[in-house]
Design an enzyme around this catalytic site. Structure first.
Site, PDB file in Angstrom:
ATOM      1  N   LEU A 162       0.797  -1.218   0.000  1.00  0.00           N
ATOM      2  CA  LEU A 162       0.000   0.000   0.000  1.00  0.00           C
ATOM      3  C   LEU A 162       0.832   1.270   0.000  1.00  0.00           C
ATOM      4  O   LEU A 162       0.389   2.307  -0.474  1.00  0.00           O
ATOM      5  CB  LEU A 162      -0.932   0.013   1.219  1.00  0.00           C
ATOM      6  CG  LEU A 162      -1.951  -1.129   1.293  1.00  0.00           C
ATOM      7  CD1 LEU A 162      -2.789  -0.997   2.553  1.00  0.00           C
ATOM      8  CD2 LEU A 162      -2.835  -1.140   0.065  1.00  0.00           C
ATOM      9  N   GLY A 163       2.017   1.238   0.584  1.00  0.00           N
ATOM     10  CA  GLY A 163       2.822   2.449   0.642  1.00  0.00           C
ATOM     11  C   GLY A 163       4.114   2.203   1.389  1.00  0.00           C
ATOM     12  O   GLY A 163       4.355   1.127   1.928  1.00  0.00           O
ATOM     13  N   GLY A 170       7.075   4.609   3.862  1.00  0.00           N
ATOM     14  CA  GLY A 170       7.454   5.869   4.459  1.00  0.00           C
ATOM     15  C   GLY A 170       8.681   5.721   5.326  1.00  0.00           C
ATOM     16  O   GLY A 170       9.403   4.726   5.252  1.00  0.00           O
ATOM     17  N   GLY A 171       8.920   6.726   6.160  1.00  0.00           N
ATOM     18  CA  GLY A 171      10.100   6.722   7.000  1.00  0.00           C
ATOM     19  C   GLY A 171      10.100   5.616   8.028  1.00  0.00           C
ATOM     20  O   GLY A 171      11.160   5.134   8.441  1.00  0.00           O
ATOM     21  N   GLY A 223       8.398   2.518   7.729  1.00  0.00           N
ATOM     22  CA  GLY A 223       8.465   1.193   7.114  1.00  0.00           C
ATOM     23  C   GLY A 223       7.511   1.079   5.943  1.00  0.00           C
ATOM     24  O   GLY A 223       7.005   2.085   5.440  1.00  0.00           O
ATOM     25  N   VAL A 232       3.944  -0.547   4.239  1.00  0.00           N
ATOM     26  CA  VAL A 232       2.582  -0.869   4.652  1.00  0.00           C
ATOM     27  C   VAL A 232       1.971  -1.805   3.618  1.00  0.00           C
ATOM     28  O   VAL A 232       2.040  -1.550   2.415  1.00  0.00           O
ATOM     29  CB  VAL A 232       1.721   0.404   4.789  1.00  0.00           C
ATOM     30  CG1 VAL A 232       0.346   0.067   5.328  1.00  0.00           C
ATOM     31  CG2 VAL A 232       2.410   1.407   5.701  1.00  0.00           C
ATOM     32  N   LYS A 265       1.853  -2.665   9.065  1.00  0.00           N
ATOM     33  CA  LYS A 265       2.996  -1.762   8.943  1.00  0.00           C
ATOM     34  C   LYS A 265       4.226  -2.511   9.427  1.00  0.00           C
ATOM     35  O   LYS A 265       4.317  -2.883  10.599  1.00  0.00           O
ATOM     36  CB  LYS A 265       2.773  -0.506   9.774  1.00  0.00           C
ATOM     37  CG  LYS A 265       1.528   0.258   9.366  1.00  0.00           C
ATOM     38  CD  LYS A 265       1.424   1.569  10.122  1.00  0.00           C
ATOM     39  CE  LYS A 265       0.165   2.313   9.703  1.00  0.00           C
ATOM     40  NZ  LYS A 265       0.043   3.632  10.364  1.00  0.00           N
ATOM     41  N   ASP A 288       2.043  14.724  15.521  1.00  0.00           N
ATOM     42  CA  ASP A 288       2.010  14.805  14.053  1.00  0.00           C
ATOM     43  C   ASP A 288       0.576  14.924  13.560  1.00  0.00           C
ATOM     44  O   ASP A 288       0.179  14.262  12.604  1.00  0.00           O
ATOM     45  CB  ASP A 288       2.696  13.593  13.440  1.00  0.00           C
ATOM     46  CG  ASP A 288       3.151  13.856  11.997  1.00  0.00           C
ATOM     47  OD1 ASP A 288       3.234  15.038  11.615  1.00  0.00           O
ATOM     48  OD2 ASP A 288       3.416  12.890  11.270  1.00  0.00           O
TER      49      ASP A 288
END
Length: 520
Positions: free
Chosen positions: A21-22, A24-25, A27, A29, A43, A137
């Site tokens: 799915l994606g 990022g910083g 890990g 997903v 994740k 965040d």
């Protein structure tokens, strides 16, 4: 949603992975499914973070705290294994786009929806803070919109990952433009920091732009600490609450309990989202129906519990995206867009999110290079110096008149007709400021205005080069016709380098400007 590659695992814990799915910083997903058929987002932490013993301790501590959250407005952690060789966690999800995607695609929310947004997020923060967590965040991409209300995601978990980064590099923790001043300065962030970020999110939802504009990270951090927020268009009691949330001093911000009470008195209980956002929710539900249809029949487990859902954080600079889960197999027709079959062709998926992504990519290409009006300060600062210092240059020219019996027409023009210098410099300065300010709004204005802005950028650079050339020529002409005893005025140390550099750069800048105007 992307197919698994050869480097992706096929199973994490008891969960079978279906798609990526994606990333990022923190890990990667994955879309996964439990043995009972529940769809989840897994994740999986990056290996370089997983090797940090301090991260593992914080990750385990905050997963336990996140599991204790079950209040309104939050998305719970369903499962996790912080002791695994590669730590992972699974989260639940309610279908809905991120607030950032919804506002970019469909515009700011109406006032009734804004009060529901404030009510839901304030209740979510009350639960987060009550569990001993500070989100740190809160931003539009970490807010999901569902028909039942807004949902705050990635509470606490993002904090664990960011702390390791902070220790290693000394970077601030949070997202520029939405973090609090104390985060921007690297100070301790308490619950009040989340209140400040909430105020920034509310301003974005009401206007379609961040309250501190755009630009580089350094520019955003400076404005966070030193400038007042831009709340133009956010009025009434809602605007006053948003302004109080954005107070620079943490002690001046309202408590979360006060926000819950103020919003509860105005928030309704019925449908709250605009029709285009409701349609986007149905579209996201259809996306995973399509994915489910593509899954090999022999790979599908029994789906008694297929009503489960998945949440993935769309975290801006972190790069994670939000994907909606499939509804149960016997879901009502309202889960699908009217007039369309339950499973559409693959090319029809994620139409609205793709359009938003294409728009963002197009805008980003326009605001780089010449699309940064402040780069024009390289020419504009010398122009202003020549404007101010020109008064002394003219005074010297009056004290040391030309020794020629008939001064050149250029000299006469420079000495007696220099009135144009002030309006030209003022127009160039005003154009730079306006283009820079409007640059922050390109993601929310109609496409036609974006093209006009791009053409304006091209005209601005052409005018800037012409104005600079005129000012430099004026100063050189005045200096050249003065006798030698007048000496060389200090302005020549400004005019001559600008003339040399400008002559070298002007052809490229002119070509780029003309091409920008033609493309617009």
């Amino acid at each position: 949603m992307q197919p698994l590659t050869a480097t992706d695992p096929r199973r994490v814990g008891a969960y079978r992975l279906l798609y990526r799915l994606g990333e990022g910083g923190m890990g990667r997903v994955y879309l996964g499914r439990s043995p009972g058929g529940r769809t989840v987002a897994l994740k999986v932490v990056h290996a370089q973070i997983a090797g940090d013993a301090g991260f593992r301790r914080r990750f385990a501590r905050e997963v336990r705290a996140a599991r204790s959250l079950g209040g309104a407005g939050t998305v719970p952690v369903l499962d996790a294994d912080p002791e695994a060789e590669v730590p992972w966690l699974a989260t639940a999800y309610v279908p809905g786009p991120a607030l950032s995607d919804a506002v970019i695609a469909h515009g700011p929310l109406p006032e009734e929806a804004l009060w529901r947004l404030l009510s839901g997020l304030a209740q979510a923060l009350a639960g987060v803070h009550g569990a001993g967590l500070v989100h740190r965040d809160v931003k539009p991409s970490n807010v999901l919109l569902s028909q039942a209300g807004p949902l705050l995601i990635d509470f606490g978990i993002a904090r664990s990952a960011d702390e390791t980064v902070l220790t290693g590099t000394g970077l601030v923790v949070g997202s520029p433009g939405y973090m609090s001043p104390e985060q921007a300065e690297g100070r301790t962030a308490g619950p009040e920091a989340d209140v400040f970020s909430l105020g920034a999110v509310l301003a974005f939802a009401a206007t379609g732009r961040g309250p501190f504009g755009g630009g580089s990270v350094a520019e955003l951090l400076y404005r966070l600490v030193h400038h007042e927020p831009d709340l133009d268009g956010v009025g009434g009691p809602f605007g006053e609450l948003a302004r109080r949330c954005l107070a620079k001093r943490p002690a001046d911000r309202p408590a979360v309990a006060e926000l819950v009470a103020a919003a509860g008195a105005r928030a309704g209980t019925g449908p709250w989202l605009p029709p285009p956002v409701v349609a986007a929710i149905a579209q996201k539900a259809e996306e995973l129906l399509n994915a489910e249809a593509e899954e090999p029949e022999e790979e599908r487990p029994v789906r008694e519990a297929a009503a489960g859902a998945v949440s993935v954080s769309a975290s801006g600079t972190e790069g994670l995206t939000t994907i909606a889960p499939p509804p149960p197999r016997n879901a009502p027709p309202t889960a699908v867009l009217p007039g369309r079959p339950p499973v559409a062709p693959a090319r029809a998926r994620a139409a609205s999110s793709d359009a938003a992504a294409r728009r963002e990519e197009a805008v980003r290409s326009l605001i780089t290079g010449l699309g940064r009006p402040l780069y024009g300060l390289f020419f504009l600062v010398p122009v202003l110096a020549l404007l101010v210092g020109g008064f002394d240059l003219l005074d010297r020219a009056a004290r040391f008149p030309s020794e020629s019996e008939r001064p050149s027409a250029a000299h006469e023009w420079a000495v007696h007709d220099g009135w144009w210098r002030f309006p030209v410099a003022l127009l160039l300065l005003g154009a730079m400021v306006w283009l820079h300010v409007y640059r922050q709004r390109l993601m929310t204005v109609p496409a036609g205005r974006v093209r006009l802005w791009s053409a304006g950028i091209g005209l601005y650079w052409i005018a800037l080069l012409a104005g600079t050339a005129l000012h430099v020529a004026w100063a050189v002409i005045v200096q050249e016709d003065m006798p030698s005893q007048a000496g060389t005025h200090p302005l020549m140390w400004v005019a001559l380098p600008v003339a040399v550099i400008g002559a070298a750069a002007s052809p490229f800048l002119l070509i780029a400007s003309v091409l920008r105007i033609a493309k617009a």
